[in-house]
Design a protein around this motif. Sequence first.
Motif, PDB file in Angstrom:
ATOM      1  N   LEU A  46       2.773   6.966  -6.791  1.00 19.83           N
ATOM      2  CA  LEU A  46       1.750   6.060  -7.326  1.00 19.83           C
ATOM      3  C   LEU A  46       2.367   4.726  -7.724  1.00 19.83           C
ATOM      4  O   LEU A  46       1.820   3.659  -7.435  1.00 19.83           O
ATOM      5  N   ALA A  47       3.528   4.795  -8.392  1.00 18.98           N
ATOM      6  CA  ALA A  47       4.205   3.572  -8.826  1.00 18.98           C
ATOM      7  C   ALA A  47       4.639   2.726  -7.634  1.00 18.98           C
ATOM      8  O   ALA A  47       4.535   1.496  -7.666  1.00 18.98           O
ATOM      9  N   GLY A  48       5.121   3.367  -6.581  1.00 19.33           N
ATOM     10  CA  GLY A  48       5.534   2.628  -5.389  1.00 19.33           C
ATOM     11  C   GLY A  48       4.375   1.875  -4.763  1.00 19.33           C
ATOM     12  O   GLY A  48       4.503   0.707  -4.383  1.00 19.33           O
ATOM     13  N   LEU A  49       3.223   2.531  -4.656  1.00 19.49           N
ATOM     14  CA  LEU A  49       2.048   1.859  -4.092  1.00 19.49           C
ATOM     15  C   LEU A  49       1.601   0.721  -5.004  1.00 19.49           C
ATOM     16  O   LEU A  49       1.294  -0.378  -4.529  1.00 19.49           O
ATOM     17  N   GLY A  50       1.583   0.951  -6.310  1.00 19.67           N
ATOM     18  CA  GLY A  50       1.161  -0.098  -7.238  1.00 19.67           C
ATOM     19  C   GLY A  50       2.085  -1.298  -7.227  1.00 19.67           C
ATOM     20  O   GLY A  50       1.632  -2.447  -7.188  1.00 19.67           O
ATOM     21  N   ALA A  51       3.386  -1.055  -7.241  1.00 21.41           N
ATOM     22  CA  ALA A  51       4.356  -2.159  -7.235  1.00 21.41           C
ATOM     23  C   ALA A  51       4.257  -2.970  -5.951  1.00 21.41           C
ATOM     24  O   ALA A  51       4.249  -4.205  -5.980  1.00 21.41           O
ATOM     25  N   CYS A  52       4.166  -2.281  -4.827  1.00 21.88           N
ATOM     26  CA  CYS A  52       4.078  -2.980  -3.540  1.00 21.88           C
ATOM     27  C   CYS A  52       2.789  -3.795  -3.454  1.00 21.88           C
ATOM     28  O   CYS A  52       2.792  -4.929  -2.975  1.00 21.88           O
ATOM     29  N   THR A  53       1.690  -3.224  -3.924  1.00 21.25           N
ATOM     30  CA  THR A  53       0.409  -3.932  -3.909  1.00 21.25           C
ATOM     31  C   THR A  53       0.495  -5.217  -4.725  1.00 21.25           C
ATOM     32  O   THR A  53       0.111  -6.290  -4.257  1.00 21.25           O
ATOM     33  N   SER A  54       1.008  -5.125  -5.946  1.00 20.32           N
ATOM     34  CA  SER A  54       1.110  -6.285  -6.816  1.00 20.32           C
ATOM     35  C   SER A  54       2.014  -7.361  -6.201  1.00 20.32           C
ATOM     36  O   SER A  54       1.672  -8.552  -6.194  1.00 20.32           O
ATOM     37  N   MET A  55       3.158  -6.940  -5.673  1.00 27.62           N
ATOM     38  CA  MET A  55       4.083  -7.893  -5.050  1.00 27.62           C
ATOM     39  C   MET A  55       3.440  -8.604  -3.860  1.00 27.62           C
ATOM     40  O   MET A  55       3.581  -9.824  -3.699  1.00 27.62           O
ATOM     41  N   THR A  56       2.749  -7.842  -3.029  1.00 32.01           N
ATOM     42  CA  THR A  56       2.149  -8.403  -1.814  1.00 32.01           C
ATOM     43  C   THR A  56       1.048  -9.399  -2.157  1.00 32.01           C
ATOM     44  O   THR A  56       0.989 -10.499  -1.591  1.00 32.01           O
ATOM     45  N   VAL A  57       0.184  -9.045  -3.096  1.00 29.32           N
ATOM     46  CA  VAL A  57      -0.906  -9.925  -3.500  1.00 29.32           C
ATOM     47  C   VAL A  57      -0.360 -11.208  -4.126  1.00 29.32           C
ATOM     48  O   VAL A  57      -0.804 -12.318  -3.806  1.00 29.32           O
ATOM     49  N   LYS A  58       0.620 -11.073  -5.009  1.00 35.71           N
ATOM     50  CA  LYS A  58       1.208 -12.254  -5.674  1.00 35.71           C
ATOM     51  C   LYS A  58       1.897 -13.169  -4.672  1.00 35.71           C
ATOM     52  O   LYS A  58       1.747 -14.398  -4.721  1.00 35.71           O
ATOM     53  N   GLU A 109      -4.722  -4.228   0.911  1.00 38.75           N
ATOM     54  CA  GLU A 109      -4.778  -3.170   1.926  1.00 38.75           C
ATOM     55  C   GLU A 109      -3.656  -3.304   2.959  1.00 38.75           C
ATOM     56  O   GLU A 109      -3.428  -2.392   3.747  1.00 38.75           O
ATOM     57  N   LYS A 110      -2.975  -4.430   2.960  1.00 42.28           N
ATOM     58  CA  LYS A 110      -1.926  -4.683   3.954  1.00 42.28           C
ATOM     59  C   LYS A 110      -0.512  -4.556   3.387  1.00 42.28           C
ATOM     60  O   LYS A 110       0.457  -4.858   4.084  1.00 42.28           O
ATOM     61  N   CYS A 111      -0.371  -4.104   2.146  1.00 47.68           N
ATOM     62  CA  CYS A 111       0.983  -3.995   1.601  1.00 47.68           C
ATOM     63  C   CYS A 111       1.754  -2.936   2.393  1.00 47.68           C
ATOM     64  O   CYS A 111       1.171  -1.976   2.913  1.00 47.68           O
ATOM     65  N   PRO A 112       3.059  -3.102   2.552  1.00 48.21           N
ATOM     66  CA  PRO A 112       3.846  -2.185   3.378  1.00 48.21           C
ATOM     67  C   PRO A 112       3.769  -0.720   2.961  1.00 48.21           C
ATOM     68  O   PRO A 112       3.740   0.168   3.815  1.00 48.21           O
ATOM     69  N   VAL A 113       3.722  -0.432   1.659  1.00 43.37           N
ATOM     70  CA  VAL A 113       3.638   0.973   1.238  1.00 43.37           C
ATOM     71  C   VAL A 113       2.265   1.542   1.596  1.00 43.37           C
ATOM     72  O   VAL A 113       2.159   2.687   2.037  1.00 43.37           O
ATOM     73  N   LYS A 115       0.481   0.668   4.150  1.00 42.21           N
ATOM     74  CA  LYS A 115       0.561   0.923   5.598  1.00 42.21           C
ATOM     75  C   LYS A 115       1.365   2.191   5.896  1.00 42.21           C
ATOM     76  O   LYS A 115       1.022   2.956   6.789  1.00 42.21           O
ATOM     77  N   THR A 116       2.441   2.409   5.151  1.00 40.88           N
ATOM     78  CA  THR A 116       3.250   3.615   5.343  1.00 40.88           C
ATOM     79  C   THR A 116       2.448   4.862   5.014  1.00 40.88           C
ATOM     80  O   THR A 116       2.431   5.834   5.776  1.00 40.88           O
ATOM     81  N   LEU A 117       1.779   4.842   3.872  1.00 36.84           N
ATOM     82  CA  LEU A 117       1.037   6.021   3.427  1.00 36.84           C
ATOM     83  C   LEU A 117      -0.173   6.339   4.295  1.00 36.84           C
ATOM     84  O   LEU A 117      -0.592   7.491   4.368  1.00 36.84           O
ATOM     85  N   THR A 118      -0.744   5.334   4.940  1.00 32.45           N
ATOM     86  CA  THR A 118      -1.921   5.564   5.782  1.00 32.45           C
ATOM     87  C   THR A 118      -1.576   5.674   7.261  1.00 32.45           C
ATOM     88  O   THR A 118      -2.444   5.938   8.081  1.00 32.45           O
ATOM     89  N   GLY A 119      -0.293   5.503   7.597  1.00 29.13           N
ATOM     90  CA  GLY A 119       0.149   5.612   8.982  1.00 29.13           C
ATOM     91  C   GLY A 119       0.740   6.986   9.263  1.00 29.13           C
ATOM     92  O   GLY A 119       0.696   7.897   8.439  1.00 29.13           O
ATOM     93  N   ALA A 120       1.294   7.119  10.427  1.00 29.72           N
ATOM     94  CA  ALA A 120       1.952   8.374  10.800  1.00 29.72           C
ATOM     95  C   ALA A 120       3.261   8.501  10.018  1.00 29.72           C
ATOM     96  O   ALA A 120       4.030   7.552   9.917  1.00 29.72           O
ATOM     97  N   ILE A 121       3.475   9.675   9.463  1.00 34.11           N
ATOM     98  CA  ILE A 121       4.694   9.940   8.706  1.00 34.11           C
ATOM     99  C   ILE A 121       5.357  11.167   9.298  1.00 34.11           C
ATOM    100  O   ILE A 121       4.712  12.183   9.531  1.00 34.11           O
ATOM    101  N   HIS A 122       6.635  11.063   9.551  1.00 31.41           N
ATOM    102  CA  HIS A 122       7.435  12.188  10.030  1.00 31.41           C
ATOM    103  C   HIS A 122       8.616  12.344   9.081  1.00 31.41           C
ATOM    104  O   HIS A 122       9.246  11.355   8.718  1.00 31.41           O
ATOM    105  N   ILE A 123       8.896  13.558   8.682  1.00 31.61           N
ATOM    106  CA  ILE A 123      10.033  13.823   7.812  1.00 31.61           C
ATOM    107  C   ILE A 123      11.014  14.667   8.593  1.00 31.61           C
ATOM    108  O   ILE A 123      10.675  15.757   9.073  1.00 31.61           O
TER     109      ILE A 123
END
Length: 130
Positions: A46-58, A109-113, A115-123
Amino acid sequence: MRPAIVTTATGKFGQTVRIGPHALVADEPTEDGGDDRGPAPHELLLAGLGACTSMTVKMYADRKGWPLEGVEVTVEGQQREGAFVFQRRLEFDGPLSEEQRARLVEIAEKCPVHKTLTGAIHIETTLLPR
């Protein structure tokens, strides 16, 4: 991207997280059997998404020269109907027009995290030899 190195720490669930020169603690809340010495793993997401969102918007507003004075992002999450649902709320401070505010929501909606969370993820997991 620097690796996150996680090692067992004290308590039932305690973990030390190292990323470059930074050290964090991860744990579980007391109601889940932990000592609540740090955020739970899902809370770190949650923190990663929030931080990335704030950084991207700013960054976008700064580049456009818009009067964005501050951003607050609240992210909550829960399991619901077989999926993990992120609920993100945005607050923008500053004398922005309604058009600017709407555009900043689109940019969130375009922040990198995001995009990562809504895209294909492989571990890929590898067990290292002793």
